[in-house]
Design a protein around this motif. Structure first.
Motif, PDB file in Angstrom:
ATOM      1  N   CYS A 144       0.846  -1.199   0.000  1.00  0.00           N
ATOM      2  CA  CYS A 144       0.000   0.000   0.000  1.00  0.00           C
ATOM      3  C   CYS A 144       0.881   1.249   0.000  1.00  0.00           C
ATOM      4  N   CYS A 145       0.358   2.319  -0.600  1.00  0.00           N
ATOM      5  CA  CYS A 145       1.161   3.535  -0.722  1.00  0.00           C
ATOM      6  C   CYS A 145       1.378   4.194   0.631  1.00  0.00           C
ATOM      7  N   LEU A 146       2.356   5.091   0.636  1.00  0.00           N
ATOM      8  CA  LEU A 146       2.646   5.920   1.798  1.00  0.00           C
ATOM      9  C   LEU A 146       1.561   6.969   1.958  1.00  0.00           C
ATOM     10  N   VAL A 147       1.583   7.648   3.086  1.00  0.00           N
ATOM     11  CA  VAL A 147       0.707   8.811   3.304  1.00  0.00           C
ATOM     12  C   VAL A 147       1.617   9.954   3.748  1.00  0.00           C
ATOM     13  N   THR A 148       1.750  10.958   2.889  1.00  0.00           N
ATOM     14  CA  THR A 148       2.742  12.015   3.125  1.00  0.00           C
ATOM     15  C   THR A 148       2.160  13.406   2.854  1.00  0.00           C
ATOM     16  N   ASP A 149       2.977  14.402   3.140  1.00  0.00           N
ATOM     17  CA  ASP A 149       2.705  15.800   2.774  1.00  0.00           C
ATOM     18  C   ASP A 149       3.662  16.185   1.648  1.00  0.00           C
ATOM     19  N   GLY A 150       3.185  17.027   0.746  1.00  0.00           N
ATOM     20  CA  GLY A 150       4.087  17.503  -0.308  1.00  0.00           C
ATOM     21  C   GLY A 150       3.301  18.056  -1.477  1.00  0.00           C
ATOM     22  N   GLY A 151       4.011  18.331  -2.549  1.00  0.00           N
ATOM     23  CA  GLY A 151       3.355  18.867  -3.727  1.00  0.00           C
ATOM     24  C   GLY A 151       4.329  18.952  -4.884  1.00  0.00           C
ATOM     25  N   GLY A 152       3.780  19.321  -6.032  1.00  0.00           N
ATOM     26  CA  GLY A 152       4.611  19.483  -7.223  1.00  0.00           C
ATOM     27  C   GLY A 152       3.895  20.403  -8.195  1.00  0.00           C
ATOM     28  N   ALA A 153       4.673  21.091  -9.024  1.00  0.00           N
ATOM     29  CA  ALA A 153       4.092  22.017 -10.003  1.00  0.00           C
ATOM     30  C   ALA A 153       4.831  21.906 -11.324  1.00  0.00           C
ATOM     31  N   LEU A 154       4.084  22.138 -12.378  1.00  0.00           N
ATOM     32  CA  LEU A 154       4.638  22.138 -13.737  1.00  0.00           C
ATOM     33  C   LEU A 154       4.262  23.448 -14.416  1.00  0.00           C
ATOM     34  N   ILE A 155       5.118  23.896 -15.332  1.00  0.00           N
ATOM     35  CA  ILE A 155       4.780  25.046 -16.178  1.00  0.00           C
ATOM     36  C   ILE A 155       4.964  24.620 -17.630  1.00  0.00           C
ATOM     37  N   LEU A 156       3.915  24.858 -18.421  1.00  0.00           N
ATOM     38  CA  LEU A 156       3.916  24.482 -19.833  1.00  0.00           C
ATOM     39  C   LEU A 156       3.804  25.723 -20.705  1.00  0.00           C
ATOM     40  N   THR A 157       4.507  25.699 -21.823  1.00  0.00           N
ATOM     41  CA  THR A 157       4.332  26.753 -22.822  1.00  0.00           C
ATOM     42  C   THR A 157       4.609  26.150 -24.199  1.00  0.00           C
ATOM     43  N   SER A 158       4.581  26.989 -25.212  1.00  0.00           N
ATOM     44  CA  SER A 158       4.804  26.451 -26.569  1.00  0.00           C
ATOM     45  C   SER A 158       6.275  26.073 -26.747  1.00  0.00           C
ATOM     46  N   ALA A 159       6.527  25.127 -27.616  1.00  0.00           N
ATOM     47  CA  ALA A 159       7.901  24.693 -27.880  1.00  0.00           C
ATOM     48  C   ALA A 159       8.726  25.860 -28.417  1.00  0.00           C
ATOM     49  N   ASP A 160       8.096  26.770 -29.162  1.00  0.00           N
ATOM     50  CA  ASP A 160       8.810  27.945 -29.682  1.00  0.00           C
ATOM     51  C   ASP A 160       9.342  28.806 -28.542  1.00  0.00           C
ATOM     52  N   ARG A 161       8.470  29.093 -27.576  1.00  0.00           N
ATOM     53  CA  ARG A 161       8.911  29.908 -26.430  1.00  0.00           C
ATOM     54  C   ARG A 161       9.932  29.158 -25.589  1.00  0.00           C
ATOM     55  N   ALA A 162       9.772  27.841 -25.527  1.00  0.00           N
ATOM     56  CA  ALA A 162      10.647  27.030 -24.680  1.00  0.00           C
ATOM     57  C   ALA A 162      12.111  27.155 -25.085  1.00  0.00           C
ATOM     58  N   LYS A 163      12.356  27.449 -26.353  1.00  0.00           N
ATOM     59  CA  LYS A 163      13.737  27.542 -26.855  1.00  0.00           C
ATOM     60  C   LYS A 163      14.547  28.609 -26.115  1.00  0.00           C
ATOM     61  N   ASP A 164      13.851  29.657 -25.667  1.00  0.00           N
ATOM     62  CA  ASP A 164      14.557  30.777 -25.026  1.00  0.00           C
ATOM     63  C   ASP A 164      14.545  30.676 -23.508  1.00  0.00           C
ATOM     64  N   MET A 165      14.156  29.527 -22.985  1.00  0.00           N
ATOM     65  CA  MET A 165      14.017  29.424 -21.528  1.00  0.00           C
ATOM     66  C   MET A 165      15.157  28.595 -20.944  1.00  0.00           C
ATOM     67  N   PRO A 166      15.389  28.759 -19.623  1.00  0.00           N
ATOM     68  CA  PRO A 166      16.622  28.196 -19.040  1.00  0.00           C
ATOM     69  C   PRO A 166      16.704  26.668 -19.011  1.00  0.00           C
ATOM     70  N   GLN A 167      15.607  25.978 -18.890  1.00  0.00           N
ATOM     71  CA  GLN A 167      15.667  24.517 -18.738  1.00  0.00           C
ATOM     72  C   GLN A 167      15.586  23.806 -20.084  1.00  0.00           C
ATOM     73  N   LYS A 168      16.154  22.625 -20.123  1.00  0.00           N
ATOM     74  CA  LYS A 168      16.007  21.764 -21.302  1.00  0.00           C
ATOM     75  C   LYS A 168      14.523  21.439 -21.478  1.00  0.00           C
ATOM     76  N   PRO A 169      13.934  21.764 -22.623  1.00  0.00           N
ATOM     77  CA  PRO A 169      12.486  21.518 -22.772  1.00  0.00           C
ATOM     78  C   PRO A 169      12.164  20.017 -22.783  1.00  0.00           C
ATOM     79  N   VAL A 170      11.056  19.706 -22.169  1.00  0.00           N
ATOM     80  CA  VAL A 170      10.536  18.329 -22.219  1.00  0.00           C
ATOM     81  C   VAL A 170       9.205  18.404 -22.958  1.00  0.00           C
ATOM     82  N   TYR A 171       9.166  17.788 -24.126  1.00  0.00           N
ATOM     83  CA  TYR A 171       8.025  17.965 -25.026  1.00  0.00           C
ATOM     84  C   TYR A 171       6.893  16.990 -24.723  1.00  0.00           C
TER      85      TYR A 171
END
Lengths: 380, 136
Positions: A203-230
């Protein structure tokens, strides 16, 4: 129609801490990872014009974070809501409804501070036709179909235990995992009985936490700091809010719609997949997932895992963060599966799969109630 | 099993016939008059073809044990271990229930075991359809 690799993940982060976080409420857990994701992407709140979340309403989050969105999505179908948010966000950006979407998950599942959860009404179908029979949380419901699966397909308790032991091999490589000590099949089978045939370590754990994602167009992604994940392909579906009404106890209809839809959109075959996440609220989920997504035939998932195909060094590395069983499980774990897929595609995972180019991330919501599948790639 | 603290159902207009049925010792299902689909849980239309021409009828009560878990944690109104089961009625639909009249062990609860209803009166409004092993 949404095109392959048209949209990218440009920001991804979890809460600063994971596990037991008694000094943050539910909404602050959403905010903590959202701030981390904005920093990761090099973006400010004024750059975000779309918001999607579950567990808090988009209204709550937009207000709390100081956002003025022109696109919102509050799809809340359980732990795969975030896969579905990714799908909806990609379509919205593609359609020009907005440019940059923030997706947040935070859940004070362990500490239960400011948590937005209400039991089903006694007038609901679940309240009338399931709750009177002693169901008490997911361990007593999600597990109900499994004896039928065992009888019809030959799945064994040892297979289920091996899902847990192999994920512990993965989590042992992950400093942020809640459970890192290796365990044996006997350890799993001798752990406390929860709902026979399910023991605690299944059975799974029971924890506290969270996560967030930010999505944009692949064109804009080219100028952003992280390696894009398509976003290569996506799928979603729902079946039933009642585990007793699942059409087939040995197959998930929602899985069998979401998975193939995503594979078709991505134009991939199973052999193309380098890395796989299958939401593991309980040890049987990867079994159903592997079979319903077509990685193996019926009754073959247990032996496939036992033969170490999904283990470190195997041909299909699966749940490489340790999963809901060993990494973390706040309640709606799907966001953490997405985070691990993104890390694997960026090449930054603690247990990195060398050279991985395609990652499939498959989520479940409720008790086989809903499903979302995302195919990611790091090659445009 | 202590029965006092179970969360009891509150019938709605669409499910009233089912709960009236259990009080009368019947499991009432619905059948589509257009496509013959037999379905559960109750609703005043067919989920197979969307027809509103549906009829209520009494199921035979014959059922088989389809799947279950034996819950080992306490829940309101229950003393563990107890089985949370899904049974399949002869007419096709499945429903969640508890199995009474036998030990709550894997040995006493083989899948596909023949079952018959045991109507457990909880109060004047609610009788729950539990099941027990069929005799013989």
């Amino acid at each position: 129609m949404l095109k392959k690799n048209e949209i990218a993940v440009v920001g991804a982060a979890e809460t600063t801490r994971l596990g037991v976080i008694p000094d943050m409420s539910n909404i602050q857990l959403h905010a903590d990872c959202a701030l981390n994701a904005m920093a990761d992407a090099g973006l400010k709140p004024s750059d975000i014009d779309g918001i999607a979340c579950a567990g808090e309403s988009p209204t709550n989050m937009a207000h709390y974070l100081g956002l003025t969105p022109k696109w919102v999505d509050g799809t809340a179908v359980g732990g795969c809501s975030f896969m579905i948010h990714v799908r909806h966000a990609a379509a919205a950006i593609s359609a020009g409804l907005c440019t940059t979407v923030l997706i947040t998950h935070g859940e004070s599942g362990k500490s239960q501070i400011g948590l937005n959860r209400a039991p089903p009404s006694r007038q609901s179908l679940m309240g009338q036709f399931e709750m009177p029979y002693g169901v008490y949380g997911p361990p007593s419901m999600f597990t109900v179909p499994v004896l039928r699966m065992m009888k019809e397909t030959g799945l064994t308790e040892e297979h289920l235990a091996t899902v847990a032991t192999i994920q512990r091999e993965w989590s042992s490589q992950n400093p942020r995992a809640m459970m890192k000590d290796l365990c044996s099949v006997d350890d799993v089978l001798n752990s406390r009985m929860i709902a026979w045939p399910f023991r605690l370590f299944m059975c799974c754990l029971v924890t506290d936490g969270g996560g967030a994602l930010i999505l944009t167009s692949a064109d804009r992604a080219k100028d952003m700091p992280q390696k894009p994940v398509y976003i290569m392909g996506t799928g979603e579906s729902v079946e039933t809010p009642m585990i007793s009404q699942m059409a087939d106890f040995t197959r998930s209809r929602a899985f069998r719609v979401a998975g193939p839809t995503a594979f078709a959109a991505a134009g991939i075959k199973h052999a193309d997949v380098d890395h796989l996440m299958i939401y593991d609220a309980f040890a049987h989920l990867p079994i159903y997932g592997l079979e319903d997504l077509g990685f193996v035939g019926r009754g073959e998932a247990g032996p496939f895992i036992m033969e170490r195909n999904t283990a470190p060094g195997g041909k299909l590395p699966m749940n490489t963060n340790g999963g809901g069983l060993s990494y973390t499980h706040t309640g709606m774990y799907g966001m953490f599966a997405l985070q691990e897929s993104v890390r694997q595609m960026r090449g930054t995972a603690p247990a990195q799969v060398k050279g991985a180019k395609i990652s499939v991330c498959h989520g479940v919501g409720g008790m086989f109630a809903a499903s979302g599948t995302i195919v990611f790639t790091n090659e445009a | 099993m202590s029965e006092s603290k179970r969360p009891l159902p509150q019938p709605t207009p669409e499910t009233k016939h089912f709960w009236e049925g259990t009080k009368a010792g019947e499991i009432r299902l619905q059948r589509c008059d257009d496509c013959a689909n037999v379905y559960f849980p109750p609703r005043p239309f067919c989920p197979g073809c969307a027809s509103r021409n549906v009829s209520v009828f009494a199921a035979s009560g014959k059922a088989r044990l389809f799947s279950y878990v034996i819950h080992h944690r306490p829940a309101p109104g229950f003393t563990p271990p107890y089985a949370i089961a899904v049974v399949e009625l002869e007419e096709g639909p499945r429903l969640m229930t508890n199995i009474v009249g036998c030990p709550q062990t894997p040995e006493a609860l083989p899948l596909d075991m023949a079952l018959v209803p045991h109507f457990e009166k909880m109060n004047d409004d609610i009788t729950l359809p539990l099941f027990q092993p069929a005799k013989g």
